[in-house]
Design an enzyme around this catalytic site. Structure first.
Site, mmCIF file in Angstrom:
data_model
loop_
_atom_site.group_PDB
_atom_site.id
_atom_site.type_symbol
_atom_site.label_atom_id
_atom_site.label_comp_id
_atom_site.label_asym_id
_atom_site.label_seq_id
_atom_site.Cartn_x
_atom_site.Cartn_y
_atom_site.Cartn_z
ATOM 1 N N HIS A 359 0.731 -1.112 0.078
ATOM 2 C CA HIS A 359 -0.110 -0.093 -0.023
ATOM 3 C C HIS A 359 0.770 1.220 -0.042
ATOM 4 O O HIS A 359 0.298 2.222 -0.217
ATOM 5 C CB HIS A 359 -0.924 0.097 1.240
ATOM 6 C CG HIS A 359 -2.169 -0.805 1.077
ATOM 7 N ND1 HIS A 359 -3.458 -0.233 0.579
ATOM 8 C CD2 HIS A 359 -2.465 -2.127 1.244
ATOM 9 C CE1 HIS A 359 -4.140 -1.425 0.436
ATOM 10 N NE2 HIS A 359 -3.791 -2.410 0.771
ATOM 11 N N LYS A 547 -9.096 14.015 3.655
ATOM 12 C CA LYS A 547 -8.294 12.862 3.845
ATOM 13 C C LYS A 547 -7.359 12.983 5.075
ATOM 14 O O LYS A 547 -7.526 13.976 5.696
ATOM 15 C CB LYS A 547 -7.338 12.721 2.738
ATOM 16 C CG LYS A 547 -6.767 14.007 2.247
ATOM 17 C CD LYS A 547 -5.877 14.105 1.212
ATOM 18 C CE LYS A 547 -6.412 14.171 -0.480
ATOM 19 N NZ LYS A 547 -6.694 12.715 -1.061
ATOM 20 N N ARG A 548 -6.817 11.961 5.358
ATOM 21 C CA ARG A 548 -5.738 12.187 6.767
ATOM 22 C C ARG A 548 -5.005 13.274 6.418
ATOM 23 O O ARG A 548 -4.383 13.379 5.518
ATOM 24 C CB ARG A 548 -4.961 10.732 6.849
ATOM 25 C CG ARG A 548 -6.060 9.675 7.477
ATOM 26 C CD ARG A 548 -6.478 9.795 8.762
ATOM 27 N NE ARG A 548 -5.373 10.259 9.768
ATOM 28 C CZ ARG A 548 -5.072 9.262 10.721
ATOM 29 N NH1 ARG A 548 -5.803 8.328 10.639
ATOM 30 N NH2 ARG A 548 -4.182 9.398 11.622
ATOM 31 N N LYS A 553 0.367 14.535 1.642
ATOM 32 C CA LYS A 553 -0.735 14.706 0.901
ATOM 33 C C LYS A 553 -0.976 16.374 0.768
ATOM 34 O O LYS A 553 -1.768 16.724 0.043
ATOM 35 C CB LYS A 553 -2.004 14.256 1.829
ATOM 36 C CG LYS A 553 -2.244 12.942 1.738
ATOM 37 C CD LYS A 553 -3.315 12.425 2.863
ATOM 38 C CE LYS A 553 -3.207 10.928 2.883
ATOM 39 N NZ LYS A 553 -4.078 10.038 1.632
ATOM 40 N N THR A 655 -8.553 6.685 -2.627
ATOM 41 C CA THR A 655 -9.787 6.324 -3.092
ATOM 42 C C THR A 655 -10.784 7.572 -3.172
ATOM 43 O O THR A 655 -11.808 7.612 -3.438
ATOM 44 C CB THR A 655 -10.195 5.194 -2.205
ATOM 45 O OG1 THR A 655 -10.035 5.621 -0.926
ATOM 46 C CG2 THR A 655 -9.673 3.903 -2.695
ATOM 47 N N LYS A 659 -14.155 8.770 -5.126
ATOM 48 C CA LYS A 659 -15.491 9.167 -4.474
ATOM 49 C C LYS A 659 -16.025 10.478 -4.946
ATOM 50 O O LYS A 659 -17.113 10.629 -5.394
ATOM 51 C CB LYS A 659 -15.570 8.917 -3.169
ATOM 52 C CG LYS A 659 -14.990 7.822 -2.300
ATOM 53 C CD LYS A 659 -14.728 8.048 -0.820
ATOM 54 C CE LYS A 659 -14.117 6.724 -0.491
ATOM 55 N NZ LYS A 659 -13.453 7.060 0.981
HETATM 56 C C1 LIG Z 1 -12.073 7.381 1.323
HETATM 57 C C2 LIG Z 1 -11.746 7.726 2.591
HETATM 58 C C3 LIG Z 1 -10.376 7.937 3.076
HETATM 59 C C4 LIG Z 1 -9.294 7.961 1.844
HETATM 60 O O1 LIG Z 1 -9.075 9.157 1.323
HETATM 61 P P1 LIG Z 1 -7.903 9.547 0.349
HETATM 62 O O2 LIG Z 1 -8.017 10.811 -0.284
HETATM 63 O O3 LIG Z 1 -7.791 8.703 -0.630
HETATM 64 O O4 LIG Z 1 -6.628 9.600 1.161
HETATM 65 C C5 LIG Z 1 -10.148 8.231 4.409
HETATM 66 N N1 LIG Z 1 -11.141 8.674 5.241
HETATM 67 C C6 LIG Z 1 -12.294 8.461 4.699
HETATM 68 C C7 LIG Z 1 -13.398 8.498 6.016
HETATM 69 C C8 LIG Z 1 -12.723 8.005 3.639
HETATM 70 O O5 LIG Z 1 -14.192 7.736 3.314
#
Ligand SMILES: *Cc1c(COP(=O)(O)O)cnc(C)c1O
Length: 818
Positions: A359, A547-548, A553, A655, A659
């Site tokens: 990952h 995101k985190r 990032k 991911t 979304k």
């Molecule tokens: C999809 C998702 C993530 C991952 O987000 P990235 O932008 O791909 O880092 C993290 N937290 C939650 C709650 C999510 O739904």
């Protein structure tokens, strides 16, 4: 529909009965939380029938089963999702309406099952949804943490971590299964006994401590197909004192130690994303759930099959990152020490059963355990790893005689440490990356030596997301609109969504689409007003980064750009500027100082900008507290712009990007992770791409970094932004953000300056942002672009990802449930 349907009358009666039995109340006296529980139990009733039926079918048809091993499952809420997948959401909504309840309010009573940090854990949850929907036999295997991901509160701009006591009201969807409990042993020593009858050595662990692993099963409902799979998460309990062997009977000290061991093991999820801390308790957690899960899988296999040598024909273990890779050695132990296989036999089975997903390439995320710690905690497992390593070194030497460089780079045990990724690669039959670019980097850089020695193991599986949660449930207005235009096949076949392309130039469709986006922005604005007490204008551009919080990032680049815009508006009050709302949501690991300071910076900038009347509300900055799956669903639905701005090469896939795309927000991003494939699908003209490429970043890194001071010295706008970090613009304490300033320019640190290339990419990011504004001003152009993002998101369903895992790695049999 083949599954048992909701009878509205029956359902209403059941909810009332449940309130009575559970709380000795009438429905009118029940609190919303109690109504939620009553509704959840009524839904569980239906699920249980399907669950039994599915397991019955599996027993008859005996399909191969995947065990998805993961330290994290970021499930979010179950009620709404279960109703969606039972295709009963509308009926239940109506039934509750008739009883005077709002299903949205009832759903809101459920705490998120936040047994994960971010993308990796959410991927596991999406995979379970797709596996059940496609009709494959699957178990999720994990840990039932008493406390999941902490709740984030923002006080005075700082992140405060609050314990997530998610089980305090009970979890109506889980089922305790003590009859499947397994003992897990830690510590002690290994006694070797020669058995003259078999001529073999037996290895017996003695002087150990142990805990009982008790499984809790949660149903995973497939969409409209009657399939219910299982997420099995393990709780730890002390072994009853009277079960201790006679030597230990009455050993009070040992009883207390075992009690504490059990209590501590499943107490809390480590809140680190993409970062390895090397804590002993973490290794205990890993071995605990892996040992229990593999024991259970082997026991289940043996119930129906007599030849353990053929385990791999019916079972496959997918290891989600290196966290579960002790599975390789644990399976070897069980096959040899408990099933009596020889090393060669056990190795053959193991290397046909285990598979590994990588990952990340971030160095600080690679798990390496000190020999001392590992061998003390898991003495028998350590012996087995030593032998795996010994044999592997022989193989390396056969292929590359006398090549010490290869040994140094590939050994499983080296310099006093056990490298878990190396064990996973050697002990498994598949190694996959999670987006095309990521897999290429693994093959050409990070895992190059392994790729050259065993290329057949390597493959790519680009991540995906479930459209059932992130469109059908999260964005009902858009979901209904899509269905009205192309029918409902997209729910289980997202490639169908391509049919929307027909409407991309249709004025009426564009207007409807943009109106839905507007409604969703109103919904989010209301949420933000209620939770943050900030008023935002739903007519402004919603520019979202959720995101985190991690340096790679680059939330910092985003907020620096906001500061840059603020300077511009202040200096040129009459310049054209389309109102923009910058929305952030992010948890920082509790011990990650710079990440937490970045949150403080975002909130400090927000305070100044949101309260500066002179800019007439053209800019707003909002930090949404406690970003998690349940509020994420609303955020994606309301986004205009998807910020995916990681330093190229650092984000394995992402991911969140998918979304946003599915919900009609074009990507503003670097050519990193799955962004590359998103752009390939949607077309460059329907995304906003900027910045260094992965190759460029990797080249800089190979040559000792780059010099951010060049940009500071030559670009006065960049200089002005950076100076405002330390001149009191955003804090009376001019030292407040000194660490961030220093991290970019390296005035007095031993780290390289601006490790994540923020200044190198800044201007190209700002230009891409100008293009976003220009595009948004042209309403038709924007509507078209947003709709094409939805229409071309078909590739990014986790249904596609799972089918590729099945075709190339797992080879499962598809089952139909009657
Ligand atoms: C999809 C998702 C993530 C991952 O987000 P990235 O932008 O791909 O880092 C993290 N937290 C939650 C709650 C999510 O739904």
């Amino acid at each position: 529909m083949q599954n048992k349907r909701f009878d509205k009358v029956q359902f209403k009666k059941e909810v009332k009965d449940n309130v009575k039995v559970l709380y000795r109340k009438t429905i009118d006296e029940a609190t919303p939380q109690q109504v939620f529980q009553a509704v959840a139990y009524a839904v569980k009733d239906v699920i249980i029938d399907n669950w039994l039926n599915t397991q019955e079918t599996f027993k008859k048809e005996d399909p191969k089963t995947v065990y998805y091993m993961s330290m994290e499952f970021l499930m979010g809420r179950a009620l709404g999702n279960n109703l969606i997948n039972l295709t009963a959401y509308q009926e239940v909504k109506e039934a509750l309406d008739e009883m005077g309840f709002d299903l949205n309010v009832i759903e809101d009573q459920e705490p998120d099952a936040a047994l994960g940090n971010g993308g990796l854990g959410r991927l596991a949850a999406c995979f379970l949804d797709s596996l059940a929907t496609l009709g494959y036999s699957a178990y999720g295997c994990g840990i039932r943490y008493r406390y999941g991901m902490f709740k984030q509160e923002i006080r005075d701009g700082y992140q405060i971590e609050v314990p997530d006591n998610w089980l305090k009201n009970g979890n109506p969807f889980e089922l305790r299964r003590p009859e499947y409990a397994k003992e897990v042993k830690f510590g002690g020593y290994v006694k070797v006994e020669h058995d003259p009858a078999t001529g073999r050595n037996n290895f017996i662990q003695e002087g150990y401590q142990s805990v009982m692993a008790i499984p809790y099963d949660m149903p995973i409902v497939g969409y409209g197909n009657g399939v219910v799979n299982t997420l099995r998460i393990w709780d730890a309990e002390a072994i009853d004192t009277f079960q201790l062997d006679s030597f230990d009977k009455g050993d009070y000290k040992k009883a207390v130690e075992q009690e504490n061991l059990a209590k501590n093991i499943v107490e809390v999820l480590y809140p680190n994303d993409n970062h390895y801390a090397g804590k002993e308790l973490r290794l205990k957690q890993q071995y605990f759930f892996i040992s229990a899960s593999i024991q259970a899988a082997v026991a289940k296999y043996k119930k129906a099959h007599s030849d353990i040598h053929k385990l791999y024909e019916k079972v496959t273990f997918q290891m989600n990152d290196t966290h579960p890779t002790v599975a390789v050695a644990e399976l070897m132990r069980i096959l040899m020490d408990e099933e009596g296989l020889t090393w060669e036999e056990a190795w053959e089975v193991t290397t046909k059963t285990c598979a590994y997903t990588n990952h990340t390439i971030m160095a600080e995320a690679l798990e390496k355990w000190p020999i001392e710690l590992f061998s003390r905690l898991l003495p028998r497992i350590y012996q087995i790893i030593e032998e795996i390593n010994r044999r592997f070194l022989i193989e390396i030497n056969e292929k590359y005689p006398g090549n010490q460089e290869k040994v140094k780079k590939m050994a499983i045990i080296y310099d006093g440490q056990i490298k878990m990724a190396h064990m996973a690669i050697v002990g498994g039959y598949s190694v996959n990356g999670v987006a095309r670019l990521h897999t290429e980097i693994l093959e050409k850089q990070e895992l190059k030596d392994f790729y050259e020695m065993m290329p057949e193991k390597f493959n790519n599986k680009t991540n995906g997301i479930t459209q059932r949660r992130f469109l059908l449930h999260g964005n009902p207005l858009l979901a209904d609109w899509v269905t009205a235009h192309i029918g409902k096949e997209w729910i289980t076949d997202l490639s169908q969504i391509k049919k929307l392309e027909l409407y991309a130039d249709d004025k009426k469709a564009q207007a409807e689409f943009m109106n839905i986006k507007y409604q969703n922005k109103v919904r989010l604005a209301k949420y933000i007003l209620e939770h943050n007490n900030i008023e935002i204008d739903p007519r402004s551009i919603f520019d979202v980064q959720v995101k985190r919080l991690h340096e790679y990032k680059r939330q910092l680049m985003n907020i620096l750009h906001v500061m840059y815009l603020y300077n511009k508006i202040k200096e040129h009050p009459d310049m054209e500027f389309y109102p923009r709302t910058f929305i952030f949501g992010a948890k920082a690991a509790a011990g990650y100082k710079r990440a937490k300071l970045t949150i403080k910076l975002i909130n400090s900038v927000a305070d100044v900008i949101n309260n500066d009347a002179s800019i007439e509300g053209k800019l707003k900055v909002v930090f949404i507290e406690d970003y998690r799956v349940s509020n994420a669903e609303w955020i994606f639905a309301a986004a205009d712009v998807s910020e995916q701005i990681s330093t190229a090469s650092k984000e394995a896939s992402g991911t969140g990007n998918m979304k946003f795309m599915l919900n009609g927000a074009p990507t503003l991003g670097t050519m990193d992770g799955a962004n590359v494939e998103i752009v390939e699908e949607v077309g460059e003209e329907n995304a906003f791409i900027f910045g260094l490429s992965a190759d460029e970043v990797i080249n800089f890194e190979k040559n000792g970094g780059y010099d951010p001071n060049y940009y500071f010295n030559t670009d006065q706008e960049i200089r002005q932004v950076l100076m405002s970090l330390i001149n009191g613009t955003f804090s009376n304490d001019t030292e407040m953000f000194r660490d961030i300033y220093d991290s970019l320019l390296n005035t007095n640190s031993s780290d390289r300056a601006d490790t994540y290339f923020i200044l190198a990419d800044f201007k190209s990011y700002a230009q891409a942002q100008e293009k976003v504004e220009a595009a948004y001003r042209d309403e038709e152009k924007w509507a078209r672009m947003a709709m094409l993002n939805v229409a071309r998101s078909g590739k990014f369903t986790s249904d596609r990802t799972i089918q590729q895992y099945v075709d190339d790695i797992w080879h499962l049999d598809r089952v139909k449930v009657k």
